[in-house]
Design an enzyme around this catalytic site. Sequence first.
Site, short mmCIF file in Angstrom:
data_model
loop_
_atom_site.label_atom_id
_atom_site.label_comp_id
_atom_site.label_asym_id
_atom_site.label_seq_id
_atom_site.Cartn_x
_atom_site.Cartn_y
_atom_site.Cartn_z
N ASP A 136 -91.11 -2.94 14.49
CA ASP A 136 -92.52 -2.66 14.73
C ASP A 136 -93.34 -3.67 13.93
O ASP A 136 -93.11 -3.86 12.73
CB ASP A 136 -92.85 -1.23 14.29
N ASP A 189 -100.88 -7.24 23.95
CA ASP A 189 -101.54 -6.14 24.65
C ASP A 189 -103.00 -6.07 24.19
O ASP A 189 -103.26 -5.97 23.00
CB ASP A 189 -100.82 -4.83 24.33
N LYS A 221 -109.42 -0.03 25.17
CA LYS A 221 -110.23 1.13 24.78
C LYS A 221 -110.56 1.09 23.30
O LYS A 221 -109.72 0.75 22.46
CB LYS A 221 -109.50 2.43 25.13
N GLU A 269 -92.78 -15.23 15.82
CA GLU A 269 -93.56 -14.83 16.99
C GLU A 269 -93.57 -13.31 17.05
O GLU A 269 -92.51 -12.68 17.06
CB GLU A 269 -92.97 -15.40 18.28
N ASP A 308 -105.12 -14.58 28.02
CA ASP A 308 -105.98 -14.83 29.18
C ASP A 308 -107.11 -13.81 29.22
O ASP A 308 -107.95 -13.87 30.12
CB ASP A 308 -105.16 -14.72 30.48
#
Length: 210
Positions: free
Chosen positions: A95, A117, A121, A43, A153
């Site tokens: 990372d 996330d 932009k 994950e 979502d």
Amino acid sequence: MRMRNKPWAMEFLNENSNIVDTDGSYSGRIGDFFPESRPLHIEVGTGMGTFITELAARNPHINYVGIELDKNVMIRVVEKILEAELDNVRLLLLDAREIDTYFHKDEVERIYLNFSDPWPKNRHEKRRLTHETFLSKYRSILAEEGLVQFKTDNRGLFEYSLGSLNNFGMVFHEVKLDLHADEPEDNIRTEYEDKFSAKGNKIYRLKASF
């Protein structure tokens, strides 16, 4: 998911080095991190750990690796692993851009991306976990017929991801535009998922392979 900084976070994680790799010690030999050899799922971005710990409890025949960059968030995931006494979950303070150097080619059978996330932009497009740069990394570590499962979502991110995966030549096995309308048994809700669903947001999910 950002949390208040805990000065003792690294000390805590290193005290639990049987669960957490904070310095790449198991890079290239993730199998040595587990007591038994089992299929490997990862994950990318653990949140508070509800998803991966519940998944591991349901599937003791699979080894799970949670990848997280926020050491403060990872504390709670470690606590949940200890509370549930799970021996098939390990964590990497890593990372996501480095996963193709940490894991071997064809080593992973499934990758989960939950409520990543959205980086809305345009100038941040390359940071999205479904950008072609990341897809290339996933392809290098996924076994033949391995799956990427993505849930969000954010409609904009979902539409972007559908296009990105399609342009990369991936095959879709599932596309759900309202996951909770007829919620499948295999769905495990994350903390974000419950929060957003309670607000009336639709949850989107896809499964795809290379």
